[in-house]
Design a protein around this motif. Sequence first.
Motif, PDB file in Angstrom:
ATOM      1  N   ARG A 217     -29.604  53.376  -9.934  1.00 17.73           N
ATOM      2  CA  ARG A 217     -29.828  54.350 -10.469  1.00 17.73           C
ATOM      3  C   ARG A 217     -29.650  55.156  -9.020  1.00 17.73           C
ATOM      4  O   ARG A 217     -29.601  55.236  -8.303  1.00 17.73           O
TER       5      ARG A 217
ATOM      6  N   ALA B 125     -33.855  52.396  -6.813  1.00 22.35           N
ATOM      7  CA  ALA B 125     -32.940  53.976  -6.451  1.00 22.35           C
ATOM      8  C   ALA B 125     -32.299  53.933  -4.842  1.00 22.35           C
ATOM      9  O   ALA B 125     -32.774  53.348  -4.122  1.00 22.35           O
TER      10      ALA B 125
ATOM     11  N   VAL C  57     -27.251  59.091  -8.935  1.00 21.63           N
ATOM     12  CA  VAL C  57     -27.055  60.870  -9.328  1.00 21.63           C
ATOM     13  C   VAL C  57     -26.228  61.908  -9.647  1.00 21.63           C
ATOM     14  O   VAL C  57     -25.716  61.501  -7.294  1.00 21.63           O
TER      15      VAL C  57
ATOM     16  N   ARG D 183     -33.068  48.594 -11.864  1.00 19.06           N
ATOM     17  CA  ARG D 183     -31.875  49.449 -12.259  1.00 19.06           C
ATOM     18  C   ARG D 183     -31.910  50.398 -11.155  1.00 19.06           C
ATOM     19  O   ARG D 183     -32.164  50.791  -9.726  1.00 19.06           O
TER      20      ARG D 183
ATOM     21  N   ARG E  15     -37.289  50.403 -10.725  1.00 17.76           N
ATOM     22  CA  ARG E  15     -36.334  51.023 -10.027  1.00 17.76           C
ATOM     23  C   ARG E  15     -35.641  50.697  -9.104  1.00 17.76           C
ATOM     24  O   ARG E  15     -37.009  49.997  -8.244  1.00 17.76           O
TER      25      ARG E  15
END
Length: 608
Positions: free
Chosen positions: A156, A608, A158, A154, A606
């Motif tokens: 990701r 990121a 922010v 994933r 994850r």
Amino acid sequence: MIGWLLRRLLRGTTFLLLSPLLLLRGVLGLFSGRRVLVLRLHDAVPWAPELVPPVQRLLRGRRAPSLSIREAVDALDEAARTPKVPAALLELDRARLSLAQAEVLLEALDRFKAQGKKVVVWADGLSGPALALCAAGDRAYGLPEGQVEFLGVRVRAVFLRDLLGVLGVVPQLDHHGDYKTYSDTFTRRSMSAAHREMAEELADDVYELALTPLLLGRGLAREAAQAAIDEGPLPASEAAARGLLDGVRYRDELLAEVGALLRDEAPSPSPSAPRPEDAADSPLAESPSAADARPKGKRRTPSEPNTCTPAQLAARWRRRLRRRRVLSDLPRVRVIELRGAIVPGEVGRGCPAGLLVEALDQAREDRRLAAVVLRVDSPGGSALASDLIWRAAKRLAEEKPLVASVGDVCASGGYYVAVAARRIVAPAASLVGSIGVVSGKLHLAPALFRWGVRVEAVARGARAGMYDPDRPFTPEEAAANRAGLLRFYETFLARVAEGRGKTRDQVDAVAQGRVYTGRRALGLGLVDRLGGLPQALEEACALAGIEGEPEVEHVVPNRPSLLQRLDPRGGGTLDTVLADCEVALALAREPVLAYCPWRVNCGEGRFA
């Protein structure tokens, strides 16, 4: 000449004095049996061994730091040369590994198995890297109550724009390159089209890199492997039923499984006696009661083989090195570590540029060194500090072979430094590139006013206080900031074009702040070879004309902070947060950044 004679005399005398012990070790080796190498990785696994200060050792208690990737690889390579180590047991005890680290371990396991040796892998937490390593084992086991934690990849991002608006903070950040997304964190509410395009490509590439070992090592069909991931988290027993593992075992059952594997597939014993040099180098010959890798208090059962540790194999390597050094000086290769964000000065968190420049200059002036490997694991940082390190690396490369070896990430300022090397070697799962820059500041005056803080200043000069946070940019200052940003971007392109043998436009086409995996970077000409530190050392030896095994020494310019020295976990949560804050403050004072804080995390699916 006199120095050479003195070294020969000293080493020859030392060798003669140690000869009785070497002979005794050789005799003991003739009667020693085979041993299984046990590698235990736990918690956060570092790339290289870390020096543990005495205070930290006392506070830590019995829990030793995890074996590093370098120590594990060195042990496997030495065991591959040792006839009396027929198998290795790799234990992953909640080991937090990156996909690039797993890739380097997989290459070492392949070299070990190429010598006809066996590998058993056990993991109590089946993350993406752990599953990849399990796929390399002749037998792979999970914990009975464990589960597959790898649920996919994933990407990701922010975004803090609305939060900053609530706080009264106005981001005045500029960047060059559609894919240079660091400033988007503060200025946007969602991904831009370029950001999403890059994220899609990275997700596809990293997912494929995580899936490939399962397809090749376990012989699974792609649909079956994807179904096992998509239907997770699967219990370890179900993962075994689907072919991801061979079964489930508790740790105390592992040595018996290794013994069974060796009894079933071990070749018939040779009637010839062991060679004296092999016997003398046997890990068991370290002493009549060589240390065992078995947990203290646990007695060996007849079905369990004897074990040896990486430390014993390291001692074997040092003995071989001492014998070779008696008659001649071995060629030396130095590995210099560049870890963390690049910050200016000589002290502080991350990688202070002053310390690294000093280390590179010392390597250039050291006549004993035949080649240097610059180990880069950095997202970049200060543009000015990156340029200072590049200059020192460039001067070194003009006099001696310099090879850059990538860890998890070599992006932005980290890649700026790496292009000074003659060769760049990177793992397929590493992050490379992000050729772009960010500049600007956070305007804090509205936030300060909201909390009753008033700032007044008397200035001389049309642009005095241009980068002060208590006032915004004027239109002229914003234009000047943009001009400085573009000027450094052109310098960045020129450095890469010079180092990679490309034109400015060719570099610009793959730049624009875009991040690539090492595999994609190889196809674009941003790196020269896929691999880890062993492959980088091969490249350095080839450039220096070194034949045989060189003497390798490691240098880490970073200085640990007081909290790092006192923290019993060796870099726990508090220290990590403070380190990030200190680096952020150091970079906030820089007018131009070459920074890309991206990381790959496949522990829980994850990225990121």
